[in-house]
Design a protein around this motif. Sequence first.
Motif, PDB file in Angstrom:
ATOM      1  N   VAL A 327     102.309 -20.362-124.652  1.00 31.24           N
ATOM      2  CA  VAL A 327     102.935 -21.557-125.182  1.00 31.24           C
ATOM      3  C   VAL A 327     102.117 -21.878-126.409  1.00 31.24           C
ATOM      4  N   LYS A 328     101.069 -21.867-126.424  1.00 36.04           N
ATOM      5  CA  LYS A 328      99.768 -22.254-127.477  1.00 36.04           C
ATOM      6  C   LYS A 328     100.298 -21.593-128.503  1.00 36.04           C
ATOM      7  N   PHE A 329     100.046 -20.337-128.399  1.00 36.63           N
ATOM      8  CA  PHE A 329     100.015 -19.286-129.430  1.00 36.63           C
ATOM      9  C   PHE A 329     101.025 -18.665-129.841  1.00 36.63           C
ATOM     10  N   THR A 330     102.286 -19.311-129.457  1.00 35.86           N
ATOM     11  CA  THR A 330     103.675 -19.013-129.786  1.00 35.86           C
ATOM     12  C   THR A 330     104.355 -20.178-130.285  1.00 35.86           C
ATOM     13  N   ARG A 370      86.887  -8.334-127.201  1.00 37.52           N
ATOM     14  CA  ARG A 370      85.742  -9.493-127.104  1.00 37.52           C
ATOM     15  C   ARG A 370      86.443 -10.504-125.999  1.00 37.52           C
ATOM     16  N   LEU A 371      87.776 -10.811-125.964  1.00 40.08           N
ATOM     17  CA  LEU A 371      88.488 -11.799-125.423  1.00 40.08           C
ATOM     18  C   LEU A 371      88.041 -12.334-124.058  1.00 40.08           C
ATOM     19  N   PHE A 372      87.741 -11.434-123.032  1.00 37.30           N
ATOM     20  CA  PHE A 372      87.365 -11.941-121.894  1.00 37.30           C
ATOM     21  C   PHE A 372      85.878 -12.124-121.587  1.00 37.30           C
ATOM     22  N   GLU A 376      84.313 -16.853-126.017  1.00 37.35           N
ATOM     23  CA  GLU A 376      84.967 -16.134-127.145  1.00 37.35           C
ATOM     24  C   GLU A 376      86.433 -16.689-127.489  1.00 37.35           C
ATOM     25  N   GLN A 377      86.483 -16.843-128.873  1.00 31.49           N
ATOM     26  CA  GLN A 377      87.825 -16.883-129.185  1.00 31.49           C
ATOM     27  C   GLN A 377      88.258 -15.877-130.205  1.00 31.49           C
ATOM     28  N   ALA A 378      89.682 -15.414-130.392  1.00 37.26           N
ATOM     29  CA  ALA A 378      90.089 -14.490-131.324  1.00 37.26           C
ATOM     30  C   ALA A 378      89.404 -14.621-132.655  1.00 37.26           C
ATOM     31  N   ASP A 381      88.281 -19.542-136.410  1.00 38.40           N
ATOM     32  CA  ASP A 381      89.138 -20.944-136.862  1.00 38.40           C
ATOM     33  C   ASP A 381      90.097 -21.217-135.724  1.00 38.40           C
ATOM     34  N   THR A 382      90.050 -20.542-134.661  1.00 36.47           N
ATOM     35  CA  THR A 382      91.235 -20.937-133.468  1.00 36.47           C
ATOM     36  C   THR A 382      91.023 -22.266-133.056  1.00 36.47           C
ATOM     37  N   ASN A 383      89.650 -22.567-132.728  1.00 30.16           N
ATOM     38  CA  ASN A 383      89.314 -23.840-132.065  1.00 30.16           C
ATOM     39  C   ASN A 383      90.203 -24.844-133.092  1.00 30.16           C
ATOM     40  N   GLY A 387      92.552 -25.509-130.890  1.00 28.93           N
ATOM     41  CA  GLY A 387      91.994 -26.138-129.824  1.00 28.93           C
ATOM     42  C   GLY A 387      91.401 -25.106-128.758  1.00 28.93           C
ATOM     43  N   GLY A 388      90.722 -25.743-127.681  1.00 27.57           N
ATOM     44  CA  GLY A 388      90.496 -24.735-126.354  1.00 27.57           C
ATOM     45  C   GLY A 388      88.899 -24.438-126.576  1.00 27.57           C
ATOM     46  N   THR A 389      88.371 -23.966-125.623  1.00 33.54           N
ATOM     47  CA  THR A 389      87.049 -23.671-125.209  1.00 33.54           C
ATOM     48  C   THR A 389      86.609 -22.382-125.185  1.00 33.54           C
ATOM     49  N   GLY A 390      87.721 -21.520-125.242  1.00 32.65           N
ATOM     50  CA  GLY A 390      87.406 -19.964-125.038  1.00 32.65           C
ATOM     51  C   GLY A 390      86.742 -19.663-123.775  1.00 32.65           C
ATOM     52  N   GLY A 392      88.856 -19.818-120.668  1.00 32.66           N
ATOM     53  CA  GLY A 392      89.763 -19.675-119.772  1.00 32.66           C
ATOM     54  C   GLY A 392      90.128 -18.012-119.341  1.00 32.66           C
ATOM     55  N   LEU A 393      90.161 -17.410-120.272  1.00 33.16           N
ATOM     56  CA  LEU A 393      90.296 -15.970-119.957  1.00 33.16           C
ATOM     57  C   LEU A 393      89.082 -15.404-119.202  1.00 33.16           C
ATOM     58  N   ALA A 394      87.646 -15.794-119.534  1.00 37.60           N
ATOM     59  CA  ALA A 394      86.553 -15.322-119.016  1.00 37.60           C
ATOM     60  C   ALA A 394      86.727 -15.755-117.384  1.00 37.60           C
ATOM     61  N   THR A 418     100.858  -9.442-124.315  1.00 28.26           N
ATOM     62  CA  THR A 418     101.280  -9.427-123.044  1.00 28.26           C
ATOM     63  C   THR A 418      99.915  -9.503-122.288  1.00 28.26           C
ATOM     64  N   PHE A 419      99.939 -10.230-121.374  1.00 24.66           N
ATOM     65  CA  PHE A 419      98.573 -10.459-120.689  1.00 24.66           C
ATOM     66  C   PHE A 419      99.228  -9.665-119.195  1.00 24.66           C
ATOM     67  N   ILE A 420      98.385  -8.733-118.478  1.00 26.09           N
ATOM     68  CA  ILE A 420      98.839  -8.490-117.246  1.00 26.09           C
ATOM     69  C   ILE A 420      97.689  -8.458-116.458  1.00 26.09           C
TER      70      ILE A 420
HETATM   71  P1  ADP Z   1      91.045 -21.056-125.097  1.00 24.84           P
HETATM   72  O1  ADP Z   1      92.528 -20.769-125.241  1.00 24.84           O
HETATM   73  O2  ADP Z   1      90.589 -22.544-124.283  1.00 24.84           O
HETATM   74  O3  ADP Z   1      90.286 -20.947-126.367  1.00 24.84           O
HETATM   75  P2  ADP Z   1      91.023 -18.541-123.465  1.00 24.84           P
HETATM   76  O4  ADP Z   1      89.860 -17.802-122.987  1.00 24.84           O
HETATM   77  O5  ADP Z   1      92.018 -18.902-122.807  1.00 24.84           O
HETATM   78  O6  ADP Z   1      90.473 -19.896-124.295  1.00 24.84           O
HETATM   79  O7  ADP Z   1      91.515 -17.891-124.668  1.00 24.84           O
HETATM   80  C1  ADP Z   1      90.571 -17.216-125.755  1.00 24.84           C
HETATM   81  C2  ADP Z   1      91.147 -16.909-127.054  1.00 24.84           C
HETATM   82  O8  ADP Z   1      92.131 -15.747-126.814  1.00 24.84           O
HETATM   83  C3  ADP Z   1      91.948 -17.877-127.686  1.00 24.84           C
HETATM   84  O9  ADP Z   1      91.156 -18.780-128.262  1.00 24.84           O
HETATM   85  C4  ADP Z   1      93.038 -17.147-128.488  1.00 24.84           C
HETATM   86  O10 ADP Z   1      92.257 -16.744-129.676  1.00 24.84           O
HETATM   87  C5  ADP Z   1      93.080 -15.866-127.914  1.00 24.84           C
HETATM   88  N1  ADP Z   1      94.459 -15.824-126.947  1.00 24.84           N
HETATM   89  C6  ADP Z   1      94.670 -15.949-125.648  1.00 24.84           C
HETATM   90  N2  ADP Z   1      95.749 -16.030-125.416  1.00 24.84           N
HETATM   91  C7  ADP Z   1      96.671 -15.620-126.500  1.00 24.84           C
HETATM   92  C8  ADP Z   1      97.969 -15.273-126.619  1.00 24.84           C
HETATM   93  N3  ADP Z   1      98.922 -15.386-125.844  1.00 24.84           N
HETATM   94  N4  ADP Z   1      98.326 -15.143-128.056  1.00 24.84           N
HETATM   95  C9  ADP Z   1      97.202 -14.984-128.989  1.00 24.84           C
HETATM   96  N5  ADP Z   1      96.065 -15.262-128.788  1.00 24.84           N
HETATM   97  C10 ADP Z   1      95.654 -15.417-127.600  1.00 24.84           C
END
Ligand code: ADP
Length: 707
Positions: A327-330, A370-372, A376-378, A381-383, A387-390, A392-394, A418-420
Amino acid sequence: MKTKATDTQQRDKLFTAVNTAVTYLLQSEVGQFENSLWRGMGVLAAAVNADRVRLWRNYRINKKLYCTQLYEWSEGAEPSQGKKITVEVSYDDDLPGWQEKLTKNECINSIVSKMPADKQKRFLAQGILSLLIVPVFLHNEFWGFVGFNDCHRERLFTADEESILRSASLLITNALMRNEMTQELTAALDKASAANQAKSQFLSSMSHEIRTPLNAIVGMTTIGKSASSIEKKDYAFEKIGIASTHLLGVINDVLDMSKIEANKFELSTVEFDFEMMIKKVVSVIAFRVNEKQQLFRMKLDPNIPQRLVGDDQRLAQVITNLLSNAVKFTPEGGTISLYARFMCDENDACKIEVKVTDTGIGISKEQQKRLFASFEQAENDTNRKYGGTGLGLAISRRIVELMDGKIWIESELGAGATFIFTVKLERASGESSEAESRPVFIEKTEPVRLLAVDDEQETLEFFKVFAQRTDLVCDTTADSREALKLLTGRTKYDLCFIDLRMPVMDGVALTRAITEALEVKPVIIIISAYDWNPIEQDARAAGVNGFLPKPLFVSDVVDCINKYLGVNKNAEGAAHKQAEEFPGRCILLAEDMEINREIVLTLLESARIEIDCAANGEEAVNLLKDAPQRYDMILMDVNMPVMDGLEATRLIRALDSKKAREIPIVAMTADVFKEDVKLCIEAGMNDHICKPIDFNEMLAKLKKYLK
Ligand code: ADP
């Protein structure tokens, strides 16, 4: 006299050469080592008139000793040509007799033409006429050797040369080792400083993440306090509520991460209803989806067993994280989908795949790697942007791995993501591998006929599968005029599910037309992802009986059919109401913070429970001692002045009364590590509630211990 003088001169020359070589090596700067080694070896070669100097290192494969050339100096070559790795050379096969001699710390000082014929070939092929091989020992181990070759003369190296080159060889090897260690240290240092930088970056985004909701809370409190109208106060409360929940989420993520880093992250297994778990997740996310006017699609495979065993809260956490990222990145108006499918049964567990797709900004292949990882954030300047702490995915990856699964991503920059992930969960006992239908309790003898009207094919598909599984008859159509034709035809329908927003005629208009056309109309339920409140009045006036929010869940549709067509229509609701009151019951609340006491008292106001308060453990023990029969349960804070909750519990359990030994004691604490909970249980408590207190959790514990 002359010979002696020449000898002394030659020795001096050798000492000077060793001295110069060592100076080169010791003064070499980082990154300049090869050059210094080259120069050092060159000086030594010149002092003994050698044409080549080679450094060899030993290694073992299956106990057999081999050596390989690390470095070579030769007349006229460039330093960059010095680094050479030769093919493996076996002492046994290629250099017979050498290993025995060298391991005894003896040099090999030979003229090639006097060697056995097979050995000669090897050296003559390289143009070598004489050679001196000096073994090198490091930490008492035969480490390798340095070879000095003469390609112009047949000669034996003198005893002086041999002795001084021994020291020189050891010095060269030591310098080489020192350089390797420096390189390793520098790499480790670089790694540590990169990790340090990532953590500083994390701290800065964390500070931002915490400050943002805190600012909202502080600001809205000021606004709320001075607001004159009740609406404005409500507005402020709502914003405070949202900001607090968000803040709690951030703190929970940090806690989870620290548990993962301390290797203390564990799952707790319970029996749960898969669809109910998804329903909770969707209800959390639906608000944000609506706010961004996004389309939410969902498909749950009916083959997924209804009841499973696993950590439903952690599973929900992963799906919530993926959905909130989607939702956040769409951007507004985009589409978010959630699909869950049954894959197979594997060793008593069923493997389930969950897929979250969005049409958002996407992630480049480079960044996906690097995402997991934590923090890490992509993009950097994502933060700032999102926002977000990076974290969640880890955290999600860890949870999925604990459930014996994998998580991965399919995406391209600008083309959505797509995350699976897969997980393995046990079926609850009594769940057969055949998917079972949910019960529909209808007291009609003829078959119940449903009609589903929706311009979205996916919804019609849902009803078709639903009908097959429940033995109901369900017709479907995407066209509202066609629906009207069907309803006014010969077939009699009991219940219609009608989509709210459709082209030509919307759901309310269609209902109006049905009400006008039929004397006895079927039950009409509007289905929609949009908010029901603004249209409720109009819709009811047009003849709509009820509303079901999208996405549709089988259990909701079953409940709805049961409610309008089944037996015991409202029994469950009444039982529910009654269950939340506990008249005549009394709780002892031990809590030192006044605000926390106030929160518990206010939360439980509607539960009709009497509550006595103690400000520390000692007071609680005394209150219970004085009137043991008065209390049915104790809520016990852990950290309190005078006497903490653990000590108070131990004293209560040791009292000489059956009541004191048996009364349920539930800890209330913000320490959510498993060990903290363990300490409470070991002290004699029965259970644990997390702070900040969640009303539903509190209610569940009251029901468990007071009913
Ligand atoms: P947060 O969202 O709190 O920064 P996450 O670990 O959940 O931490 O996500 C890490 C990074 O992955 C995000 O900051 C973003 O850069 C990238 N990301 C995650 N999900 C998506 C998505 N659906 N579309 C684009 N980028 C995403």
